[in-house]
Scaffold this motif. Structure first.
Motif, short mmCIF file in Angstrom:
data_model
loop_
_atom_site.label_atom_id
_atom_site.label_comp_id
_atom_site.label_asym_id
_atom_site.label_seq_id
_atom_site.Cartn_x
_atom_site.Cartn_y
_atom_site.Cartn_z
N SER A 35 -22.72 29.42 16.00
CA SER A 35 -22.51 28.11 16.63
C SER A 35 -22.30 27.00 15.60
CB SER A 35 -23.69 27.78 17.55
OG SER A 35 -24.87 27.63 16.80
N MET A 39 -18.84 24.67 15.08
CA MET A 39 -18.69 23.21 15.04
C MET A 39 -17.94 22.77 13.78
SD MET A 39 -19.76 22.52 17.90
CE MET A 39 -19.48 20.74 17.89
N GLN A 40 -18.10 23.56 12.71
CA GLN A 40 -17.34 23.23 11.51
C GLN A 40 -15.85 23.52 11.74
OE1 GLN A 40 -19.81 25.32 8.77
NE2 GLN A 40 -20.90 23.46 8.18
N THR A 55 -15.34 18.65 25.18
CA THR A 55 -16.46 19.58 25.04
C THR A 55 -16.17 20.91 25.76
OG1 THR A 55 -17.98 17.76 24.82
CG2 THR A 55 -18.94 19.86 25.41
N THR B 11 -31.28 23.45 14.56
CA THR B 11 -30.33 23.99 13.60
C THR B 11 -30.14 23.01 12.44
OG1 THR B 11 -29.23 25.10 15.37
CG2 THR B 11 -28.01 24.89 13.32
N SER B 13 -29.01 24.43 9.09
CA SER B 13 -28.45 25.11 7.92
C SER B 13 -27.40 24.30 7.16
CB SER B 13 -27.92 26.49 8.30
OG SER B 13 -27.18 26.41 9.48
N PRO B 14 -26.51 23.52 7.83
CA PRO B 14 -25.58 22.72 7.03
C PRO B 14 -26.30 21.65 6.20
CG PRO B 14 -24.90 22.77 9.33
CD PRO B 14 -26.27 23.35 9.27
N ARG B 177 -21.87 16.26 21.03
CA ARG B 177 -21.21 17.57 21.02
C ARG B 177 -21.95 18.56 20.12
NH1 ARG B 177 -14.94 16.97 19.98
NH2 ARG B 177 -15.79 16.51 17.95
N LEU B 178 -22.32 18.06 18.92
CA LEU B 178 -23.05 18.95 17.99
C LEU B 178 -24.37 19.39 18.60
CD1 LEU B 178 -22.57 17.17 14.54
CD2 LEU B 178 -21.57 19.31 15.29
N ILE B 181 -23.77 21.84 21.84
CA ILE B 181 -23.12 23.11 21.56
C ILE B 181 -23.83 23.89 20.46
CG2 ILE B 181 -20.96 24.19 20.79
CD1 ILE B 181 -19.53 21.81 22.14
N ALA B 182 -24.30 23.19 19.44
CA ALA B 182 -24.86 23.93 18.29
C ALA B 182 -26.31 23.58 17.98
CB ALA B 182 -23.98 23.70 17.06
N MET B 184 -27.59 20.96 16.94
CA MET B 184 -27.78 20.17 15.73
C MET B 184 -28.19 18.76 16.15
SD MET B 184 -24.49 21.78 13.89
CE MET B 184 -24.30 20.73 12.46
N GLN B 188 -23.90 15.10 11.12
CA GLN B 188 -23.63 15.64 9.78
C GLN B 188 -23.45 14.54 8.73
OE1 GLN B 188 -21.24 19.03 9.45
NE2 GLN B 188 -20.62 19.06 11.59
#
Lengths: 78, 574
Positions: A35, A39-40, A55, B11, B13-14, B177-178, B181-182, B184, B188
């Motif tokens: 996931s 996003m990246q 989305t 999350t 990790s980034p 969105r981040l 969906i993820a 986060m 970022q």
């Protein structure tokens, strides 16, 4: 042109090689496409094609083939 | 190599990648371990078989977000008051237990725990603060309890994550969105900024805090060039843009009050400058706030080196502010170890630049911090005094010195840890300790810890030296650390302190005192300290030498010169 751009986004965001970016490659089918990487990938596509993805489309983008199909919705010709 | 553990409930990790990059940029070698998800985070902290327990890191960062802790957050305001306070109690007790459990098992790990984001939304709307049901009140009291619970801890630091989010604007810190969906929870774009926030703790711990702020004058402390526009026309006062300089001076004064040494480095005629300090009605900073002053036409980089020498600090503990881009570029290239900051072109951004300097942070604020700036002024007087005496003994005799040596206690440990973190030049081994690590040594039967405070007729320098001695199995007392603050050098205190330890050691049932010299970038001056004090060479490794003093060689106890008053305090006996 667009295809090459899209493949580059996959390669850079997921950290995989160009040969791996095939139509049948699916989200979560390889550890690199999780996931966070997803996003990246979205960020890379938005920047490369200068678009803003909905989305729903982000969630829908479950394979390379699907990605191409969705990008076409944003007037990107392949 | 510093090992860092990060556990978070979301999350991240980034972020971890960004954080590692920043550490690498700062030339700090790190080994970062991370676990992300609420259940993993709690498991890592509570399960003794986890990786976090098997390899406890030097620094542990804990990021738990409110929604993971309390999934039904939006329901809180509508619970009855008993249920709500039960919930706060239950959740805070769980956090306290989890963190303390880990901290007690691993006293060598410094823990940084984020506080909770106060939500910008509340179901109660405008009534949120009308009674104690409000969501904001609920989260603030949780944060308050966290702070209060760990206020006294030298090992656990609560990082004000909510303030970080406010600084950047909560609307900008969240990317929906981040998040959806993820998972986060942080945008970022803020990863670098947050990394720098944690970097502050790391730099304090490895002794990279800055100690001294050196300032230019014209267009830095006031607007305009006093030599050109004259005393009456410099910009400093309630009217813009003078009000910006007023604010900047107030900010700098507050740093002086918490122990940052101030110095001046300006290309000017002194006769133009002194009237400003002495007579200008709006000058907040006065001459006596500055421990070293260079107002001349010399090269500014040479002045900086001289100031460092005068204050007995190294140039890498300095921050320099100037408005001239040419000077800034020059200093950056000649003295890259100095943090050189150029005043912003847009003057209104200047106070913010001052407020965002993080280099002066320290992990403890001690009594010595408060008196430090004054003690540099005393040191200046001491140097002048020294020149009037023909020999060192007469000078020392004139000082009327008192040494107060203390066996470690909870009162002295924070200062001792700070000394290990900050002392570079007269530091025989250069080992850095956190307070919690020293606490562990203090509790141990094998270790003896001493501090030395010095007073003389010019003032009280506070606790300026520390020694850590390990009694090992082969009946040796090993000087694991021996150090003295640069402010106290030149008064033979290091020698008296060592002799005191040797005198004490005859009661320890040992055969030898062993001194270790471990070379670092800056402690060259101490390499012959043990041989100068009667120790015999024992052995040599790549970076260290060991020296021994067999107690059988001592004919009698060292007797201190009559001009020294020595007081020994063992808290247990008092």
């Amino acid at each position: 042109m667009s295809n090459k751009k899209m493949i580059t986004c996959f390669v850079e965001a997921l950290g995989i090689s160009e040969e791996d970016v095939v139509n049948t490659l699916e989200y979560n089918s390889i550890p690199q496409w999780d996931s966070v990487a997803h996003m990246q990938l979205i960020a890379a596509l938005e920047e490369a094609f200068d678009i803003m993805l909905d989305t729903d489309d982000i969630i829908d983008m479950s394979s390379v083939a699907k990605a191409r199909q969705i990008l076409q919705k944003y007037d990107i010709g392949f | 190599m510093i090992s860092i553990g990060i556990v978070s409930s979301f999350t991240i990790s980034p972020f971890v990648k960004k954080f590692k990059d920043l550490c690498a940029n700062e030339k700090i070698e790190t080994n970062v371990f991370h676990a992300t998800s609420y259940s993993l985070a709690t498991d890592e902290l509570l399960n003794e078989k986890s990786e976090l327990h098997s390899f406890p890191p030097r620094i542990l960062i804990i990021m738990i977000d409110l929604k993971s802790l309390i999934p039904d957050l939006w329901e809180c305001p509508n619970k009855n008051s008993q249920d709500r306070s039960d919930l706060i109690f239950e959740k805070s007790e769980f956090l306290f237990h989890m963190i303390s459990y880990y901290a007690n098992k691993h006293p060598g790990t410094m823990i940084i725990m984020n506080n909770f984001e106060v939500p910008v939304y509340t179901p109660l709307g405008i009534l949120d603060n009308k009674d104690d049901k409000g969501l904001s009140h609920f989260v603030r009291s949780l944060n308050q309890q966290l702070e209060t619970h760990f206020k006294q801890s030298n090992q656990i630091f609560i990082y004000d994550f909510d303030r970080f989010l406010c600084w950047h604007g909560k609307k900008n810190t969240f990317d929906s969105r981040l998040y959806y969906i993820a998972d986060m929870k942080l945008h970022q774009a803020l990863y670098s900024d947050l990394s720098r926030e944690y970097m502050v703790y790391i730099k304090c711990l490895i002794g990279k805090s800055k100690k001294c702020l050196v300032l230019d004058l014209d267009n830095t402390l006031w607007g305009g060039i006093v030599g050109e526009v004259g005393f009456d026309h410099i910009q400093l006062g309630p009217k813009p843009p003078g009000n910006v300089f007023l604010e900047v001076q107030r900010l700098i004064l507050a740093w002086y009050q918490r122990g940052i040494i101030l110095a001046i480095n300006s290309r000017n005629n002194p006769e133009d400058i002194y009237p400003v300090f002495r007579k200008h009605p709006h000058m907040i900073l006065k001459e006596h706030h500055f421990s070293a002053i260079r107002i001349n036409w010399n090269d500014k980089s040479e002045n900086l080196v001289e100031i460092a020498h005068e204050l007995n600090i190294s140039t890498d503990s300095m921050v320099f502010i100037d408005d001239d881009p040419y000077q800034c570029t020059l200093i950056r290239s000649v003295l890259p170890e100095i943090v050189t900051l150029q005043r912003p072109e847009d003057i209104s951004l200047y106070p913010e630049m001052i407020m965002t300097i993080k280099e002066f942070n320290t992990l403890q604020l001690t009594n010595e911090d408060i008196i430090r700036s004054q003690s540099y002024v005393n040191e200046r007087q001491r140097k002048t005094l020294k020149q009037t005496y023909k020999n060192q003994t007469d000078f020392l005799r004139s000082l009327d010195m008192e040494l107060i040596i203390r066996k470690s206690s909870s009162y002295t440990l924070p200062r001792m840890a700070q000394l290990t973190q900050r002392t570079n030049q007269f530091n025989l081994t250069g080992i850095r300790y956190s307070v919690s690590e020293l606490e562990a040594l203090h509790q141990s039967q094998r270790f003896k810890l001493f501090s030395v405070q010095v007073k003389d007729k010019l003032g009280d320098s506070g606790i300026v030296g520390a020694a850590i001695i390990e009694i090992n199995k082969t009946m040796d007392a090993v000087l694991n650390s021996f150090l003295l603050s640069c402010r106290a050098l030149g008064r033979n205190i290091e020698q008296f302190f060592l002799q005191f330890i040797i005198n004490q050691s005859v009661n320890w049932d040992i055969e030898r005192v062993i001194g270790i010299y471990q070379s670092t970038d800056k402690n060259m001056q101490t390499r012959s300290f043990f041989s100068d004090n009667g120790f015999k060479f024992l052995m040599k490794n790549v970076h260290s030498t060991q020296w021994a003093l067999p107690l059988s060689d001592l004919y009698s106890n060292y007797s201190f010169p009559d001009y020294i008053r020595l007081t020994y305090i063992d808290e247990k006996n008092t």
